[in-house]
Design an enzyme around this catalytic site. Structure first.
Site, PDB file in Angstrom:
ATOM      1  N   SER A  47      29.580   4.319 -34.772  1.00 39.36           N
ATOM      2  CA  SER A  47      28.459   4.652 -33.902  1.00 39.36           C
ATOM      3  C   SER A  47      27.229   3.800 -34.266  1.00 39.36           C
ATOM      4  CB  SER A  47      28.181   6.157 -33.979  1.00 39.36           C
ATOM      5  OG  SER A  47      27.449   6.590 -32.862  1.00 39.36           O
ATOM      6  N   ASP A 161      33.170   7.751 -29.086  1.00 41.51           N
ATOM      7  CA  ASP A 161      32.522   7.648 -30.395  1.00 41.51           C
ATOM      8  C   ASP A 161      33.499   7.918 -31.542  1.00 41.51           C
ATOM      9  OD1 ASP A 161      30.837   8.198 -32.712  1.00 41.51           O
ATOM     10  OD2 ASP A 161      29.181   8.413 -31.301  1.00 41.51           O
TER      11      ASP A 161
END
Length: 350
Positions: A47, A161
């Protein structure tokens, strides 16, 4: 802090975890390492860790740092590009366009430092490690918070993610056998009590909060928040939430007006982010327990919310402060054992 405690060019495998805006602290950690003479030879990022790690390896971290430190609250809101897609409320195209202007179309295998970014394949329910191919695609997949930022489709993979399964990807750097130390930065750390960013920064640091928005800025902010709320209402309306139906069915209950409903739907988006934060924090603890790094930097998840991207300067300073403390402790420990990684270790009383 003893500035004489320096590294003799020790090689570091660096793990940069997820955490939204708190990931800005990764920049400060890298600055602390470079100031002490460490050489970063491998990076694994998830991320925001993928963003910072990738930009650093592309040689563009100073430019990225300059940009994010100039963003105020309204600038961040202007970067929000809402979408009507049921896959997420935002596209992140504006942010990715900015990154494209910095790193161009560089490939992961061409970076000066090997970088692994981590995403999650929703189709096969497993981690995906990007070590080859376009850096920007790898970053975009790694930042796609489920339900918030639209996923990346790659063949039959639906990528979101990496923090969904592995917010602190230590395993990819364990193969960096030349590394003297593994250093991990957990930006979703639990603390015994909630702590604020102001409490964590040194006493002589500038205030962490940005100045209040002007009247004109407040009007602009209201416009952008309305767009985000609108997208979120559409997203959740399409899901046919049981909560909405039960509200209307309660005896004597009145249908909520538009303003009240807007506030509630915005709260649902916040609930997604908060829930994701809690899950990542728990997973990161397990990763640290299973693969303890030599140096661990922990950024408490209470210092700010995951989407306060207007607080870059303070978060970078926090990252450097926490990294200095962790490195100081590590180097002192190494000095006691006459480690070749420590330069000019000071004498200490027994």
């Amino acid at each position: 802090m003893d500035e004489a405690m320096k590294s003799r060019g020790c090689k570091v495998a660096l793990v940069l975890g997820s955490g939204g805006a708190r990931g800005y602290a990764h920049i400060g950690v890298i600055e602390a390492l470079e100031a002490r003479g460490f050489e970063i030879i491998a990076i694994a990022g998830c991320s925001m860790g993928a963003v910072v790690g990738g930009v650093y390896a592309a040689g563009k971290l100073p430019e990225y740092r300059d940009w994010v430190c100039r963003l105020d609250y309204l600038d961040v809101l202007r970067l929000v590009d809402v979408t009507w897609s049921p896959m997420g409320a935002m596209r992140a195209n504006k942010v990715m366009d900015k990154l494209a202007g910095l790193v161009d179309d560089i490939e992961l295998q061409d970076l000066s430092v090997p970088v692994t970014t981590v995403a999650t394949d929703m189709t096969r329910q497993r981690e995906v490690w990007f070590q080859h191919g376009p850096l920007l695609r790898a970053i975009r997949a790694s930042i796609a918070v489920p339900g918030v930022i639209t996923p990346v489709t790659l063949g039959d993979q639906v990528l979101v993610d990496g923090g969904l399964l592995n917010p602190l990807p230590i395993m990819p750097v364990l193969a960096a056998h030349e590394a003297d130390i593994v250093m991990a930065v957990n930006a979703t750390a639990h603390t015994p009590r909630p702590v604020t960013l102001d409490e964590m920064l040194p006493a002589d640091a500038a205030p962490a909060e940005p100045p209040a928005a002007t009247r004109e800025g407040a009007d602009t902010m209201g416009h952008w928040v309305s767009e985000v709320k609108s997208a979120t209402r559409r997203l959740w309306g399409g899901l046919g939430c049981a909560e909405d139906r039960s509200d209307a069915e309660l005896p004597g209950a009145e249908a909520p007006d538009a303003e009240a409903r807007g506030k509630r739907e915005w709260g649902k988006l916040d609930m997604i982010l908060q829930s994701f934060d809690i899950t990542q924090a728990a997973l990161a603890r397990y990763k640290v327990a299973g693969y303890p790094p030599d140096v661990l930097v922990e950024v408490p998840k209470t210092v700010c919310s995951a989407y306060e991207f207007h607080r870059a300067d303070a978060l970078i300073r926090l990252g450097r402060t926490l990294a200095d403390e962790a490195l100081e402790q590590h180097l002192r420990s190494e000095a006691r054992h006459d480690s070749p990684c420590v330069d000019n270790p000071p004498d200490e009383p027994d």
